[in-house]
Every structure is written in structure tokens, then in C-alpha cells.
Scaffold this active site. Sequence first.
Site, PDB file in Angstrom:
ATOM      1  N   ASP A   7       0.981  -1.032  -0.126  1.00 47.56           N
ATOM      2  CA  ASP A   7       0.209   0.210  -0.036  1.00 47.56           C
ATOM      3  C   ASP A   7       0.800   1.142  -0.071  1.00 47.56           C
ATOM      4  O   ASP A   7       1.550   1.631   1.069  1.00 47.56           O
ATOM      5  CB  ASP A   7      -0.674   0.069   1.090  1.00 47.56           C
ATOM      6  CG  ASP A   7      -1.813   1.238   1.312  1.00 47.56           C
ATOM      7  OD1 ASP A   7      -2.284   1.479   0.150  1.00 47.56           O
ATOM      8  OD2 ASP A   7      -2.140   1.729   2.584  1.00 47.56           O
ATOM      9  N   GLU A  67      -0.934  -1.049  -5.342  1.00 46.29           N
ATOM     10  CA  GLU A  67      -2.136  -0.391  -5.533  1.00 46.29           C
ATOM     11  C   GLU A  67      -1.695   1.007  -6.328  1.00 46.29           C
ATOM     12  O   GLU A  67      -0.776   1.526  -6.266  1.00 46.29           O
ATOM     13  CB  GLU A  67      -2.878   0.056  -4.260  1.00 46.29           C
ATOM     14  CG  GLU A  67      -4.276   0.659  -4.742  1.00 46.29           C
ATOM     15  CD  GLU A  67      -5.118   0.697  -3.369  1.00 46.29           C
ATOM     16  OE1 GLU A  67      -6.112   0.170  -3.188  1.00 46.29           O
ATOM     17  OE2 GLU A  67      -4.858   1.774  -2.515  1.00 46.29           O
ATOM     18  N   ASP A 140      -2.807   0.823   6.785  1.00 46.19           N
ATOM     19  CA  ASP A 140      -1.909   0.583   5.681  1.00 46.19           C
ATOM     20  C   ASP A 140      -1.453  -0.706   5.608  1.00 46.19           C
ATOM     21  O   ASP A 140      -1.423  -1.132   4.564  1.00 46.19           O
ATOM     22  CB  ASP A 140      -0.645   1.750   5.734  1.00 46.19           C
ATOM     23  CG  ASP A 140      -0.991   2.885   6.156  1.00 46.19           C
ATOM     24  OD1 ASP A 140      -1.279   3.902   5.387  1.00 46.19           O
ATOM     25  OD2 ASP A 140      -1.185   3.357   7.392  1.00 46.19           O
TER      26      ASP A 140
END
Length: 161
Positions: A7, A67, A140
Site C-alpha cells: 500500500d 495499488e 496501511d
Amino acid sequence: MLILGIDPGFAITGFGVVDYTANKFTVIEYGVVNTKAGELFSSRLEQIDEGIGSIVEKYRPDAMAIEELFFNNNAKTAIMAAHGRGVALLACSKRGVPCYEYTPLQVKQNVVGYGRAEKKQVQQMVKVILNLREIPKPDDAADALAIAICHAHSMLTAERV
């Protein structure tokens, strides 16, 4: 298959390492790489490189899933996070780990089954899918695990096709 989910961020970069074998997930490790506020920009990028690099060297994942960034308001925040994302991609790529990218919508669709799912729904499904006692903290790290799950499901679908 050992998967490293990332992330991306600048102040906080979440990571999650999972093993996906025979349709079963095993969590290996998860957490965050923090950078120190107030330090030089280049030093903070170096901290991300060293943190992600050490995880890659320790576990030797078969794939890294990250991502794609989505920001609709603050351009400065988006640019800072994009730098951190680029460093994470480079840290894996230069160590020979294939990198895959997923949009937030793809992650939600793969983990929850609904592309507009709320953050809490994603976190709850991460807990359930990975058979954890509680939702991983910080957020996260939970997001990084969701990205790893997304990659596992995406690869499974690709193999079937």
C-alpha cells in the site's frame, strides 16, 4: 506463491507478505515502513527503498502487487505518494520481483465482491479470508494484505482463462 502486497505512501508504506498455495492463504508478515517527518525528501525515499528492499531480500516473494494511486483533491499529497510508490516499485524490480498493479476498485472487487465497498468492509474481509483473530493494524498494513489477496485471486482467474 509468495506475494508481497504494497500500500504505497510517503510517510507510511504498508506491506503484507502472504503465501497462497492450493487456494489457501498463510500470513507470513505484515506491517509498515515509516519515514521520519522533517528529514530530507531524498532521505525519506531512501528509507522506503531500504525498508521494502529488506523485506524482499528476507522473503524473496514470487510477485509484488501494488495499488495504483487515486487522489481527487490534494495534488501535492498525490505527488509525494507517487514518489514513494515509484521507489517501492523500483526496490522490487531491481531485485527481480515481477510487479503487478491494481486499482482501488479492482482490490475491493476481488476482496469484497463489490467495487464500491467501504474501507471497513475490506478490512473485515481481509480478516476473514486470512483467518486472523482481528483486523490487521495499522490500516496501511491491512490495505497491503488486501492488495496481496487481490493479486492471488487475479492470478487464479488468469490461470483459469
